[in-house]
Design an enzyme around this catalytic site. Structure first.
Site, PDB file in Angstrom:
ATOM      1  N   ASN A 265     -28.340  59.518 -59.403  1.00  0.00           N
ATOM      2  CA  ASN A 265     -27.852  58.467 -60.299  1.00  0.00           C
ATOM      3  C   ASN A 265     -26.570  57.917 -59.690  1.00  0.00           C
ATOM      4  O   ASN A 265     -25.519  58.558 -59.764  1.00  0.00           O
ATOM      5  CB  ASN A 265     -27.590  59.058 -61.690  1.00  0.00           C
ATOM      6  CG  ASN A 265     -26.924  58.063 -62.621  1.00  0.00           C
ATOM      7  OD1 ASN A 265     -26.871  56.862 -62.326  1.00  0.00           O
ATOM      8  ND2 ASN A 265     -26.420  58.549 -63.754  1.00  0.00           N
TER       9      ASN A 265
ATOM     10  N   LYS B 199     -24.865  55.359 -60.578  1.00  0.00           N
ATOM     11  CA  LYS B 199     -23.946  54.717 -61.536  1.00  0.00           C
ATOM     12  C   LYS B 199     -23.464  53.366 -60.968  1.00  0.00           C
ATOM     13  O   LYS B 199     -24.215  52.690 -60.296  1.00  0.00           O
ATOM     14  CB  LYS B 199     -22.805  55.674 -61.889  1.00  0.00           C
ATOM     15  CG  LYS B 199     -23.341  57.057 -62.299  1.00  0.00           C
ATOM     16  CD  LYS B 199     -22.310  57.944 -62.904  1.00  0.00           C
ATOM     17  CE  LYS B 199     -22.960  59.308 -63.201  1.00  0.00           C
ATOM     18  NZ  LYS B 199     -22.087  60.191 -63.949  1.00  0.00           N
TER      19      LYS B 199
ATOM     20  N   HIS C  25     -28.629  57.869 -70.917  1.00  0.00           N
ATOM     21  CA  HIS C  25     -27.605  58.609 -70.172  1.00  0.00           C
ATOM     22  C   HIS C  25     -26.362  58.775 -71.044  1.00  0.00           C
ATOM     23  O   HIS C  25     -26.011  57.894 -71.835  1.00  0.00           O
ATOM     24  CB  HIS C  25     -27.256  57.879 -68.872  1.00  0.00           C
ATOM     25  CG  HIS C  25     -26.344  58.685 -68.005  1.00  0.00           C
ATOM     26  ND1 HIS C  25     -24.977  58.659 -68.166  1.00  0.00           N
ATOM     27  CD2 HIS C  25     -26.601  59.576 -67.028  1.00  0.00           C
ATOM     28  CE1 HIS C  25     -24.445  59.503 -67.289  1.00  0.00           C
ATOM     29  NE2 HIS C  25     -25.408  60.067 -66.594  1.00  0.00           N
TER      30      HIS C  25
ATOM     31  N   GLU D 158     -23.319  58.377 -70.514  1.00  0.00           N
ATOM     32  CA  GLU D 158     -22.352  57.263 -70.483  1.00  0.00           C
ATOM     33  C   GLU D 158     -22.848  56.087 -71.322  1.00  0.00           C
ATOM     34  O   GLU D 158     -22.056  55.378 -71.937  1.00  0.00           O
ATOM     35  CB  GLU D 158     -22.078  56.861 -69.023  1.00  0.00           C
ATOM     36  CG  GLU D 158     -21.182  57.882 -68.340  1.00  0.00           C
ATOM     37  CD  GLU D 158     -21.509  58.149 -66.882  1.00  0.00           C
ATOM     38  OE1 GLU D 158     -22.123  57.297 -66.224  1.00  0.00           O
ATOM     39  OE2 GLU D 158     -21.148  59.248 -66.395  1.00  0.00           O
TER      40      GLU D 158
ATOM     41  N   GLU E  10     -28.328  67.012 -69.688  1.00  0.00           N
ATOM     42  CA  GLU E  10     -27.027  66.783 -69.069  1.00  0.00           C
ATOM     43  C   GLU E  10     -25.937  66.969 -70.124  1.00  0.00           C
ATOM     44  O   GLU E  10     -25.616  66.020 -70.858  1.00  0.00           O
ATOM     45  CB  GLU E  10     -26.935  65.358 -68.522  1.00  0.00           C
ATOM     46  CG  GLU E  10     -27.941  65.041 -67.448  1.00  0.00           C
ATOM     47  CD  GLU E  10     -27.476  63.875 -66.587  1.00  0.00           C
ATOM     48  OE1 GLU E  10     -27.329  64.068 -65.380  1.00  0.00           O
ATOM     49  OE2 GLU E  10     -27.214  62.796 -67.129  1.00  0.00           O
TER      50      GLU E  10
ATOM     51  N   GLY F 194     -19.433  64.774 -64.249  1.00  0.00           N
ATOM     52  CA  GLY F 194     -18.275  64.253 -63.524  1.00  0.00           C
ATOM     53  C   GLY F 194     -17.022  65.101 -63.670  1.00  0.00           C
ATOM     54  O   GLY F 194     -15.938  64.662 -63.310  1.00  0.00           O
TER      55      GLY F 194
ATOM     56  N   SER G 166     -22.368  67.775 -62.624  1.00  0.00           N
ATOM     57  CA  SER G 166     -21.604  68.433 -61.564  1.00  0.00           C
ATOM     58  C   SER G 166     -22.463  69.280 -60.627  1.00  0.00           C
ATOM     59  O   SER G 166     -22.036  70.350 -60.178  1.00  0.00           O
ATOM     60  CB  SER G 166     -20.452  69.261 -62.163  1.00  0.00           C
ATOM     61  OG  SER G 166     -19.534  68.397 -62.824  1.00  0.00           O
TER      62      SER G 166
HETATM   63  P1  PGA Z   1     -22.258  64.123 -61.953  1.00  0.00           P
HETATM   64  O1  PGA Z   1     -23.107  63.117 -62.870  1.00  0.00           O
HETATM   65  O2  PGA Z   1     -23.253  64.778 -61.003  1.00  0.00           O
HETATM   66  O3  PGA Z   1     -21.261  63.250 -61.240  1.00  0.00           O
HETATM   67  O4  PGA Z   1     -21.634  65.114 -62.866  1.00  0.00           O
HETATM   68  C1  PGA Z   1     -24.395  63.443 -63.318  1.00  0.00           C
HETATM   69  C2  PGA Z   1     -24.962  62.300 -64.132  1.00  0.00           C
HETATM   70  O5  PGA Z   1     -24.202  61.631 -64.840  1.00  0.00           O
HETATM   71  O6  PGA Z   1     -26.184  62.032 -64.078  1.00  0.00           O
END
Ligand code: PGA
Length: 247
Positions: free
Chosen positions: A10, A12, A97, A99, A168, A174, A209
Site C-alpha cells: 500500500n 498511500k 483502510h 486512514e 490492521e 506507521g 509496521s
Molecule cells: P505501515 O502501513 O506498514 O506503514 O504500518 C500499513 C498500512 O497502512 O497498510
C-alpha cells in the site's frame, strides 16, 4: 487447505508515475515469480497505468486502487469510480483502510457501498479492518472488527480469488510497533470464524509496521496468509526481502 501467501504493498500518497516506474526497474529483478505466491500493489490512482504496464508480463502480480467511490459516474468532483479504476489497470481495490476511516471519516455504511460497487465492476476487494488502541485496551477489539466485517458480508458474497481481509490494528500502522504474533493469530482466527463458510478460502492478511525483520514470525502464524505493507513497501529492496519471507 493451503492458501497462497499474499504480499500486498500500500503505497498511500507516495510514488507518482515516474517514481513508480523506477521502483519496478529495481524491484522486478529482485523478486522473480514464485509458485504459490501472489503480489498485489496499491499505488496512487495516478500511477495505476504505469504499474499495470510495468507488471504486465508478471502473472503473479496484480494491481489495485487504494479507494473508490460507489457511484458509477456523475457530478462527484474529485472522486473515482470502479469502472474507471478497472480501465486504468486495477483488478483490486482496498476498502476501509484505517486512514480512510479515521482521517477521512469513512463509515461502515460507506465501506459496504464501496464493496458492492467494486463487486459490480468485478474489482476484487481487500477489506481492511482493525481496532484503535483505546478499543483494544477496553477489550473490544474483536467486537469492533466484527462490526466492520459483518455488514459487508451481509451485502456481498465473497469470491475466493477476489476477496481478502486485512487485519490492521490502527495503533500498529506507521508506528514501528507491530502486533505481537500471538495477538495477530488470535484475531486472524476470529476473523476466519466470522467469515463463516468462505473463511477457509479467504486470505486474511496482517498489516501494521511489517518489515523484513518481523515478517517471518508473522507468517509463521497459522491464520496469517500474508501481509499488507505500507512504509516498507516503498523501498524495492525492503519489499523484495519481505516477499522472500523476511531476513
Ligand atoms: P505501515 O502501513 O506498514 O506503514 O504500518 C500499513 C498500512 O497502512 O497498510
Amino acid at each position: 487447505m493451503s492458501r497462497p501467501h499474499v504480499f500486498a504493498a500500500n503505497w498511500k500518497m507516495n510514488l507518482g508515475p515516474a517514481a513508480a516506474a523506477g521502483f519496478f526497474d529495481r524491484f522486478l529483478p529482485l523478486c522473480p515469480p514464485e509458485p504459490g505466491r501472489r503480489l498485489l500493489f496499491f499505488p496512487s490512482a495516478l500511477s495505476l497505468h504505469v504499474v499495470a504496464a510495468a507488471t504486465r508480463e508478471r502473472a503473479d502480480i496484480e494491481v489495485g486502487a487504494q479507494n473508490l467511490f460507489w457511484e458509477r459516474a456523475g457530478a462527484f468532483t474529485g472522486e473515482l469510480a470502479a469502472p474507471m479504476l478497472a480501465e486504468a489497470g486495477a483488478s483490486f481495490t482496498l476498502v476501509g483502510h484505517s486512514e480512510r476511516r479515521h482521517v477521512f471519516g469513512e463509515t461502515v455504511e460507506d465501506t459496504v457501498r464501496k464493496c458492492v460497487a467494486a463487486a459490480e465492476a468485478e474489482l476484487g476487494v481487500v477489506l481492511c479492518v482493525g481496532e484503535t488502541l483505546e478499543e483494544r485496551r477496553q477489550g473490544r477489539a474483536q467486537d469492533v472488527v466484527r462490526a466492520q466485517l459483518l455488514p459487508v458480508l451481509d451485502m456481498v458474497s465473497p469470491h475466493p480469488q477476489r476477496w481478502m481481509v486485512a487485519y490492521e490494528p490502527a495503533w500498529a500502522i506507521g508506528t514501528g510497533e507491530n502486533a505481537a504474533p500471538d495477538d495477530a493469530q488470535e484475531m486472524h482466527a476470529a476473523v476466519r470464524e466470522m467469515l463463516g463458510a468462505s473463511g477457509g478460502m479467504t486470505p486474511v492478511l496482517y498489516g501494521g509496521s511489517v518489515k523484513p525483520q518481523n515478517v517471518a514470525e508473522l507468517l509463521r502464524c497459522a491464520d496469517v496468509d500474508g501481509v499488507l505493507v505500507g512504509g516498507a513497501s516503498l523501498d524495492p529492496g525492503d519489499f523484495a526481502a519481505i516477499c522472500a519471507g523476511g531476513s
